[in-house]
Design a protein around this motif. Sequence first.
Motif, mmCIF file in Angstrom:
data_model
loop_
_atom_site.group_PDB
_atom_site.id
_atom_site.type_symbol
_atom_site.label_atom_id
_atom_site.label_comp_id
_atom_site.label_asym_id
_atom_site.label_seq_id
_atom_site.Cartn_x
_atom_site.Cartn_y
_atom_site.Cartn_z
ATOM 1 N N CYS A 78 0.863 -1.183 0.000
ATOM 2 C CA CYS A 78 0.000 0.000 0.000
ATOM 3 C C CYS A 78 0.897 1.230 0.000
ATOM 4 O O CYS A 78 0.837 2.082 0.879
ATOM 5 C CB CYS A 78 -0.946 -0.032 1.203
ATOM 6 S SG CYS A 78 -2.291 1.179 1.067
ATOM 7 N N ARG A 79 1.780 1.253 -1.008
ATOM 8 C CA ARG A 79 2.676 2.397 -1.217
ATOM 9 C C ARG A 79 2.370 2.958 -2.598
ATOM 10 O O ARG A 79 2.596 2.282 -3.602
ATOM 11 C CB ARG A 79 4.145 1.966 -1.142
ATOM 12 C CG ARG A 79 4.565 1.443 0.209
ATOM 13 C CD ARG A 79 6.052 1.234 0.377
ATOM 14 N NE ARG A 79 6.745 0.760 -0.811
ATOM 15 C CZ ARG A 79 7.975 0.244 -0.787
ATOM 16 N NH1 ARG A 79 8.622 0.120 0.344
ATOM 17 N NH2 ARG A 79 8.546 -0.155 -1.905
ATOM 18 N N GLU A 121 -10.250 4.912 3.830
ATOM 19 C CA GLU A 121 -10.222 3.677 3.057
ATOM 20 C C GLU A 121 -8.844 3.470 2.438
ATOM 21 O O GLU A 121 -8.322 4.359 1.760
ATOM 22 C CB GLU A 121 -11.288 3.724 1.952
ATOM 23 C CG GLU A 121 -11.429 2.424 1.215
ATOM 24 C CD GLU A 121 -12.609 2.413 0.270
ATOM 25 O OE1 GLU A 121 -12.409 2.106 -0.916
ATOM 26 O OE2 GLU A 121 -13.732 2.728 0.729
ATOM 27 N N TYR A 122 -8.288 2.295 2.667
ATOM 28 C CA TYR A 122 -6.981 1.911 2.143
ATOM 29 C C TYR A 122 -7.185 0.795 1.127
ATOM 30 O O TYR A 122 -7.767 -0.237 1.450
ATOM 31 C CB TYR A 122 -6.089 1.368 3.254
ATOM 32 C CG TYR A 122 -5.750 2.352 4.350
ATOM 33 C CD1 TYR A 122 -4.469 2.893 4.446
ATOM 34 C CD2 TYR A 122 -6.693 2.725 5.309
ATOM 35 C CE1 TYR A 122 -4.145 3.785 5.463
ATOM 36 C CE2 TYR A 122 -6.377 3.621 6.322
ATOM 37 C CZ TYR A 122 -5.103 4.142 6.393
ATOM 38 O OH TYR A 122 -4.793 5.029 7.402
ATOM 39 N N THR A 123 -6.714 1.001 -0.085
ATOM 40 C CA THR A 123 -6.753 -0.054 -1.093
ATOM 41 C C THR A 123 -5.323 -0.544 -1.264
ATOM 42 O O THR A 123 -4.427 0.237 -1.582
ATOM 43 C CB THR A 123 -7.306 0.454 -2.432
ATOM 44 O OG1 THR A 123 -8.623 0.979 -2.210
ATOM 45 C CG2 THR A 123 -7.376 -0.660 -3.457
ATOM 46 N N TYR A 124 -5.115 -1.830 -1.019
ATOM 47 C CA TYR A 124 -3.787 -2.435 -1.088
ATOM 48 C C TYR A 124 -3.826 -3.593 -2.084
ATOM 49 O O TYR A 124 -4.903 -4.038 -2.499
ATOM 50 C CB TYR A 124 -3.332 -2.906 0.304
ATOM 51 C CG TYR A 124 -4.191 -3.996 0.870
ATOM 52 C CD1 TYR A 124 -3.866 -5.334 0.653
ATOM 53 C CD2 TYR A 124 -5.338 -3.717 1.599
ATOM 54 C CE1 TYR A 124 -4.677 -6.347 1.149
ATOM 55 C CE2 TYR A 124 -6.144 -4.726 2.096
ATOM 56 C CZ TYR A 124 -5.800 -6.035 1.870
ATOM 57 O OH TYR A 124 -6.599 -7.039 2.347
ATOM 58 N N GLY A 136 -7.247 -5.725 -2.107
ATOM 59 C CA GLY A 136 -8.075 -5.724 -0.900
ATOM 60 C C GLY A 136 -8.264 -4.321 -0.375
ATOM 61 O O GLY A 136 -7.579 -3.381 -0.788
ATOM 62 N N THR A 137 -9.207 -4.169 0.545
ATOM 63 C CA THR A 137 -9.513 -2.868 1.129
ATOM 64 C C THR A 137 -9.616 -3.011 2.637
ATOM 65 O O THR A 137 -10.230 -3.952 3.138
ATOM 66 C CB THR A 137 -10.857 -2.342 0.585
ATOM 67 O OG1 THR A 137 -10.794 -2.294 -0.838
ATOM 68 C CG2 THR A 137 -11.157 -0.963 1.117
ATOM 69 N N VAL A 138 -9.027 -2.049 3.340
ATOM 70 C CA VAL A 138 -9.237 -1.915 4.775
ATOM 71 C C VAL A 138 -9.906 -0.558 4.983
ATOM 72 O O VAL A 138 -9.394 0.478 4.535
ATOM 73 C CB VAL A 138 -7.927 -1.991 5.588
ATOM 74 C CG1 VAL A 138 -8.190 -1.706 7.069
ATOM 75 C CG2 VAL A 138 -7.271 -3.355 5.417
ATOM 76 N N VAL A 139 -11.081 -0.576 5.599
ATOM 77 C CA VAL A 139 -11.812 0.656 5.936
ATOM 78 C C VAL A 139 -11.573 0.892 7.425
ATOM 79 O O VAL A 139 -11.937 0.050 8.256
ATOM 80 C CB VAL A 139 -13.312 0.533 5.626
ATOM 81 C CG1 VAL A 139 -14.040 1.802 6.046
ATOM 82 C CG2 VAL A 139 -13.523 0.237 4.144
ATOM 83 N N VAL A 140 -10.941 2.025 7.745
ATOM 84 C CA VAL A 140 -10.624 2.349 9.126
ATOM 85 C C VAL A 140 -11.589 3.406 9.621
ATOM 86 O O VAL A 140 -11.700 4.488 9.032
ATOM 87 C CB VAL A 140 -9.154 2.812 9.261
ATOM 88 C CG1 VAL A 140 -8.836 3.158 10.708
ATOM 89 C CG2 VAL A 140 -8.202 1.750 8.722
#
Length: 142
Positions: A78-79, A121-124, A136-140
């Motif tokens: 996720c860079r 929202e992080y899309t990795y 994948g996605t992590v929603v914080v």
Amino acid sequence: MTHVSRRSLLRTTGLAAAGVVAGCTGDDSGDAGSPTDTPGDIVAGPGGAYAFEPESYTASVGETVTWYFASPTHNVGCRPGDAPQIALPDGAEPFASYEDSAGQTVPQGETYEHTFETAGEYTYVCIPHSRQGMVGTVVVEE
């Protein structure tokens, strides 16, 4: 409570997958508290698939999320700049399971952790398999 049941499901499916891959016979005489007892919040490559399970995960600010690598040749990236699908909230720190080379993968059976300090929202992706849709996605949430 959804978070707990999701963890239980991942723990169960991760252990079953680890047992199949390792050729285990169901003998649970291993050390309690070993990494395979709690494979993680997100499984990378379940059953050898080019996928993250679950594809979308919800966490809270300050929570540490763990990825468990159920099959080889995967990583977590996720860079921005490493793959076009990657996105993170403004002000969030980029993260990756690799240091120098985006092609560096995590050995099967190991884990990678990241603590999320910024809501959004992080899309990795898995860099080696991002073109095959391993995203994948992590929603914080606050």
